[in-house]
Design a protein around this motif. Structure first.
Motif, PDB file in Angstrom:
ATOM      1  N   GLY A  98     -13.430  32.846  -1.736  1.00 15.46           N
ATOM      2  CA  GLY A  98     -14.261  32.243  -2.776  1.00 15.46           C
ATOM      3  C   GLY A  98     -13.419  31.624  -3.871  1.00 15.46           C
ATOM      4  O   GLY A  98     -13.691  30.507  -4.341  1.00 15.46           O
ATOM      5  N   VAL A  99     -12.384  32.338  -4.310  1.00 20.50           N
ATOM      6  CA  VAL A  99     -11.473  31.800  -5.328  1.00 20.50           C
ATOM      7  C   VAL A  99     -10.696  30.618  -4.758  1.00 20.50           C
ATOM      8  O   VAL A  99     -10.457  29.614  -5.446  1.00 20.50           O
ATOM      9  N   GLY A 100     -10.296  30.729  -3.463  1.00 18.65           N
ATOM     10  CA  GLY A 100      -9.599  29.608  -2.836  1.00 18.65           C
ATOM     11  C   GLY A 100     -10.448  28.346  -2.824  1.00 18.65           C
ATOM     12  O   GLY A 100      -9.960  27.243  -3.103  1.00 18.65           O
ATOM     13  N   ASP A 101     -11.751  28.487  -2.502  1.00 18.62           N
ATOM     14  CA  ASP A 101     -12.637  27.326  -2.528  1.00 18.62           C
ATOM     15  C   ASP A 101     -12.736  26.755  -3.947  1.00 18.62           C
ATOM     16  O   ASP A 101     -12.775  25.537  -4.154  1.00 18.62           O
ATOM     17  N   TRP A 102     -12.795  27.644  -4.946  1.00 25.16           N
ATOM     18  CA  TRP A 102     -12.848  27.197  -6.344  1.00 25.16           C
ATOM     19  C   TRP A 102     -11.615  26.370  -6.681  1.00 25.16           C
ATOM     20  O   TRP A 102     -11.712  25.325  -7.351  1.00 25.16           O
ATOM     21  N   VAL A 103     -10.441  26.802  -6.234  1.00 22.82           N
ATOM     22  CA  VAL A 103      -9.193  26.080  -6.501  1.00 22.82           C
ATOM     23  C   VAL A 103      -9.244  24.686  -5.888  1.00 22.82           C
ATOM     24  O   VAL A 103      -8.904  23.690  -6.534  1.00 22.82           O
ATOM     25  N   LEU A 104      -9.694  24.590  -4.617  1.00 28.62           N
ATOM     26  CA  LEU A 104      -9.755  23.283  -3.957  1.00 28.62           C
ATOM     27  C   LEU A 104     -10.680  22.329  -4.719  1.00 28.62           C
ATOM     28  O   LEU A 104     -10.368  21.143  -4.893  1.00 28.62           O
ATOM     29  N   VAL A 109       0.867  -1.183   0.000  1.00 28.31           N
ATOM     30  CA  VAL A 109       0.000   0.000   0.000  1.00 28.31           C
ATOM     31  C   VAL A 109       0.904   1.234   0.000  1.00 28.31           C
ATOM     32  O   VAL A 109       1.945   1.243   0.668  1.00 28.31           O
ATOM     33  N   ALA A 110       0.519   2.245  -0.748  1.00 27.62           N
ATOM     34  CA  ALA A 110       1.290   3.504  -0.775  1.00 27.62           C
ATOM     35  C   ALA A 110       0.397   4.648  -0.307  1.00 27.62           C
ATOM     36  O   ALA A 110      -0.803   4.672  -0.575  1.00 27.62           O
ATOM     37  N   LEU A 111       1.003   5.591   0.401  1.00 29.40           N
ATOM     38  CA  LEU A 111       0.293   6.797   0.854  1.00 29.40           C
ATOM     39  C   LEU A 111       0.907   8.010   0.166  1.00 29.40           C
ATOM     40  O   LEU A 111       2.108   8.256   0.265  1.00 29.40           O
ATOM     41  N   VAL A 112       0.068   8.753  -0.543  1.00 30.91           N
ATOM     42  CA  VAL A 112       0.492   9.977  -1.237  1.00 30.91           C
ATOM     43  C   VAL A 112      -0.132  11.167  -0.522  1.00 30.91           C
ATOM     44  O   VAL A 112      -1.350  11.240  -0.381  1.00 30.91           O
ATOM     45  N   MET A 113       0.703  12.084  -0.045  1.00 33.18           N
ATOM     46  CA  MET A 113       0.195  13.329   0.543  1.00 33.18           C
ATOM     47  C   MET A 113       0.633  14.490  -0.347  1.00 33.18           C
ATOM     48  O   MET A 113       1.744  14.483  -0.882  1.00 33.18           O
ATOM     49  N   PHE A 114      -0.258  15.458  -0.525  1.00 34.34           N
ATOM     50  CA  PHE A 114       0.155  16.648  -1.264  1.00 34.34           C
ATOM     51  C   PHE A 114      -0.487  17.885  -0.680  1.00 34.34           C
ATOM     52  O   PHE A 114      -1.541  17.823  -0.039  1.00 34.34           O
ATOM     53  N   ASP A 115       0.167  18.986  -0.899  1.00 33.26           N
ATOM     54  CA  ASP A 115      -0.227  20.293  -0.349  1.00 33.26           C
ATOM     55  C   ASP A 115      -0.103  21.333  -1.468  1.00 33.26           C
ATOM     56  O   ASP A 115       0.896  21.356  -2.186  1.00 33.26           O
ATOM     57  N   LEU A 116      -1.113  22.175  -1.625  1.00 35.50           N
ATOM     58  CA  LEU A 116      -1.079  23.189  -2.677  1.00 35.50           C
ATOM     59  C   LEU A 116      -0.031  24.249  -2.363  1.00 35.50           C
ATOM     60  O   LEU A 116       0.064  24.730  -1.233  1.00 35.50           O
ATOM     61  N   ASP A 117       0.738  24.619  -3.374  1.00 35.96           N
ATOM     62  CA  ASP A 117       1.807  25.600  -3.199  1.00 35.96           C
ATOM     63  C   ASP A 117       1.240  27.012  -3.152  1.00 35.96           C
ATOM     64  O   ASP A 117       0.440  27.406  -4.001  1.00 35.96           O
ATOM     65  N   ARG A 118       1.683  27.769  -2.159  1.00 31.28           N
ATOM     66  CA  ARG A 118       1.315  29.204  -2.024  1.00 31.28           C
ATOM     67  C   ARG A 118      -0.194  29.413  -2.064  1.00 31.28           C
ATOM     68  O   ARG A 118      -0.703  30.374  -2.622  1.00 31.28           O
ATOM     69  N   PHE A 119      -0.918  28.486  -1.408  1.00 32.75           N
ATOM     70  CA  PHE A 119      -2.376  28.617  -1.399  1.00 32.75           C
ATOM     71  C   PHE A 119      -2.824  29.809  -0.570  1.00 32.75           C
ATOM     72  O   PHE A 119      -3.799  30.474  -0.913  1.00 32.75           O
ATOM     73  N   LYS A 120      -2.113  30.107   0.497  1.00 35.71           N
ATOM     74  CA  LYS A 120      -2.482  31.271   1.322  1.00 35.71           C
ATOM     75  C   LYS A 120      -2.402  32.551   0.506  1.00 35.71           C
ATOM     76  O   LYS A 120      -3.227  33.456   0.648  1.00 35.71           O
ATOM     77  N   SER A 121      -1.413  32.626  -0.382  1.00 32.00           N
ATOM     78  CA  SER A 121      -1.291  33.821  -1.230  1.00 32.00           C
ATOM     79  C   SER A 121      -2.502  33.962  -2.143  1.00 32.00           C
ATOM     80  O   SER A 121      -2.986  35.072  -2.369  1.00 32.00           O
ATOM     81  N   ILE A 122      -3.017  32.833  -2.656  1.00 29.59           N
ATOM     82  CA  ILE A 122      -4.217  32.890  -3.511  1.00 29.59           C
ATOM     83  C   ILE A 122      -5.401  33.398  -2.711  1.00 29.59           C
ATOM     84  O   ILE A 122      -6.151  34.263  -3.152  1.00 29.59           O
TER      85      ILE A 122
END
Length: 616
Positions: free
Chosen positions: A470-476, A450-463
């Motif tokens: 509202g735009v941040g929710d659209w990105v997610l 089994v493999a676990l992949v974690m990821f985090d959006l880059d510079r999301f706070k800046s967006i």
């Protein structure tokens, strides 16, 4: 002082245009109704005369007082309590009047007073709850002035709660239905305030200037100068800082004469900011000090800005003692202001959730009522004709089975809500952890990778900071859609919180997990942000661990994958890092000439590139 200012703004928002501003123009009251009308007219324009009239009305109440007269007198008494700072008593009196009032017009007026007074005491949750009770009455046959009042109140309290989009909508409703200059002055300022917070300020100055002229004509210097402050911010943002300073300095004496602390704080803090940027630290420090001394309030942006400017000025003067002292005050004020904003936004979220629950409860009660009505009809039919008893019983059983089925569907729906992230539609953190642990336990018994992949959006706070939540929710939402094609039905995809996600890939080794993660990374990078109305880049950093290296313990898998995620962040973002067991230095030296290909470290990949990085 801050509470007094908020009371002035909110109570003024209830007033329609055309209020009498001079007692000399009020006609002598010959009857009780005339005195009520005069007191109602002067309650904000001339508070002293209003109190005199109200005292006379209370002392000379006729024995044959009508219901309408009594309700109006009770409203004026509740208003007087708020005007005198007795807010809790005013709320109790106005709430009682709202509950017992017979007409929609009085319900609207009493409810709006409760909303205003709760906002004054910063009980935004209570104010929004009452607003939810008042707004349905705007659909009734009520006076247009009262409808405008409610929309104006709704605009102000939603702005106060940080819901600027909704605040703007209500302000525009007022502007769409009223021609009263004073009402348009207040509604126009509320609308521009919401637009400024939403970063939707008009590009032309004409709208600002028309609003300023209208408020000046209505002798509303506070509102007019609030709009001037917004215009100065616009000019400064366009690079015309000297023009903004000239505007603020030209009208500063007028602002000083108003004596309203928040308006003083707004003007002085802007002047301090612009003078510091223009290389005038002495002028900046003087205006910052004026903001602190006269701006009022513990949770205002001008106060935070003033402490920050004093800190920067002291630092520029090489005065570390003063710089440290001012920086401490700046940090405390900044935290207090952020806490206040979060509290207001939380109040709105709480009330929204309560409203949703109430709607669901009402729907459930309606369904239960339908069942009861059906049972009653069955009983009535059975009493009328015994020969239909068997048929009615069968119908009742069918109905019970139907509602049992419907109830079961509701339960399934509620369980899905508890397991699903409301914004993205994938598993929430709790549900993901449960399913991932179960999958790992089953795979451990079967000896399956089994493999676990974690990821985090880059510079999301800046967006979020630049374009709004509202735009941040659209990105997610777009990110989840982009990654949907990279996973199978047997894989578990969850949002761990904020912009952090995890994907549990069953039956996958490190190479397969890297392939899945890189495909997901490329899909995210290919998202066209222009659909949100803005142009920006969306990327994510990935960290991977496998059971072959971390075992079947979910916590360890998450820890190792998280380490690799942050390794990807530090390695330049928009890449994939695979965790592998680090090799001791001594063993690396001993086996350097034997099998270097078997001593792989974590793998970092970006756009088809593969390289070695040091493991944590």
């Amino acid at each position: 002082m801050r509470t007094q200012w908020l009371m002035v703004c909110l109570l003024a928002s209830l007033l329609s245009g055309g209020l009498v501003a001079n007692v000399a123009h009020a006609a002598p009251a010959a009857t009780f109704d005339a005195l009520l009308e005069q007191a109602d007219t002067l309650r904000s324009a001339n508070p002293a005369r209003f109190r005199e009239l109200l005292a006379g009305l209370n002392a000379n109440t006729p024995d044959d007082l009508t219901v309408g007269q009594g309700e109006r007198l009770d409203y004026l008494n509740a208003y007087a309590l708020a005007l005198g700072g007795r807010y809790e008593e005013s709320i109790a009196a106005a709430t009682a009047l709202f509950e017992r009032a017979q007409g929609a017009n009085m319900k609207v007026r009493a409810g709006a007073l409760v909303v205003n007074t709760r906002a004054i005491t910063r009980d935004f949750a209570g104010g929004l709850r009452m607003l939810g009770k008042v707004l349905p009455f705007t659909r009734d046959d009520i006076d247009e002035a009262n409808r405008e009042h409610v929309f104006g109140v709704a605009a102000v309290i939603h702005n106060q709660a940080g819901q600027y989009r909704i605040g703007r909508e209500y302000a525009e409703r007022v502007l769409a239905v009223t021609e009263a200059p004073r009402a348009r002055c207040f509604a126009g300022q509320t609308r521009l305030q919401a637009m400024q917070e939403l970063k939707q300020v008009p590009s032309e100055d004409r709208e600002f200037n028309l609003l300023i002229d209208g408020c000046d004509a209505e002798r509303e210097p506070v509102v007019a100068n609030l709009v001037r402050a917004m215009l100065a911010r616009k000019w400064a943002g366009e690079g015309s800082r000297s023009r903004a300073v000239a505007l603020l300095e030209r009208h500063l004496p007028e602002v000083e004469r108003t004596g309203y602390p928040p308006l003083l704080g707004e003007f002085h803090s802007l002047l301090a900011e612009y003078k510091l940027a223009a290389g005038d630290p002495a002028g900046a420090d003087a205006h910052a000090l004026a903001t602190i001394d006269r701006g009022g309030g513990d949770f205002t942006k001008p106060l935070v800005a003033a402490y920050r400017i004093r800190y920067l000025v002291a630092e520029a003067r090489n005065d570390p003692v003063q710089a440290l002292a001012h920086h401490r005050l700046y940090a405390e004020a900044d935290k207090a202001q952020l806490d206040e904003v979060k509290a207001r936004e939380l109040a709105y979220q709480i009330v929204s959730h309560e409203t949703l629950q109430q709607t669901q409860q009402i729907e459930l009660l309606n369904r239960q009522n339908e069942v009861l009505q059906l049972q009653q009809r069955v009983q009535e039919q059975s009493a009328q004709n015994s020969r239909l008893l068997v048929l009615m019983l069968l119908l009742l059983l069918a109905s019970i089975a139907f509602w049992a089925y419907k109830t079961k569907r509701v339960q399934v729906s509620l369980r899905r809500l508890a397991e699903t992230d409301a914004l993205t539609g994938i598993s929430n953190r709790h549900h993901f952890n449960e399913r991932a642990a179960a999958t790992l336990a089953r795979s451990a018994r079967m000896g399956e990778d089994v493999a676990l992949v974690m990821f985090d959006l880059d510079r999301f706070k800046s967006i979020n900071d630049h374009y709004g939540h509202g735009v941040g929710d659209w990105v997610l939402q777009r990110v989840v859609e982009a990654c949907a094609t990279s996973r199978r039905d047997v894989d578990w995809f969850g949002r761990l919180g904020g912009e952090e996600f995890a994907l549990l890939v069953a039956g996958a080794d490190g190479a397969e997990a890297v392939r899945v993660a890189d495909e997901c990374r490329r899909c995210i990078a290919a998202i066209d942000s222009r659909e949100s109305g803005h142009a920006f880049t969306i990327t994510a950093s990935f960290g991977i661990s496998t059971t072959a290296l971390s075992g079947y313990d979910l916590t360890r898998l998450l820890t190792h994958a998280d380490r690799m995620l942050y390794r990807a962040k530090r390695g330049g973002r928009n890449r994939v890092c695979l965790y592998e067991i680090p090799v001791p230095a001594a063993l690396q030296v001993a086996d350097a000439h034997l099998a270097p290909a078997h001593l792989d470290a974590p793998v970092s990949m970006r756009a088809g590139e593969r390289r070695r990085v040091t493991a944590f």
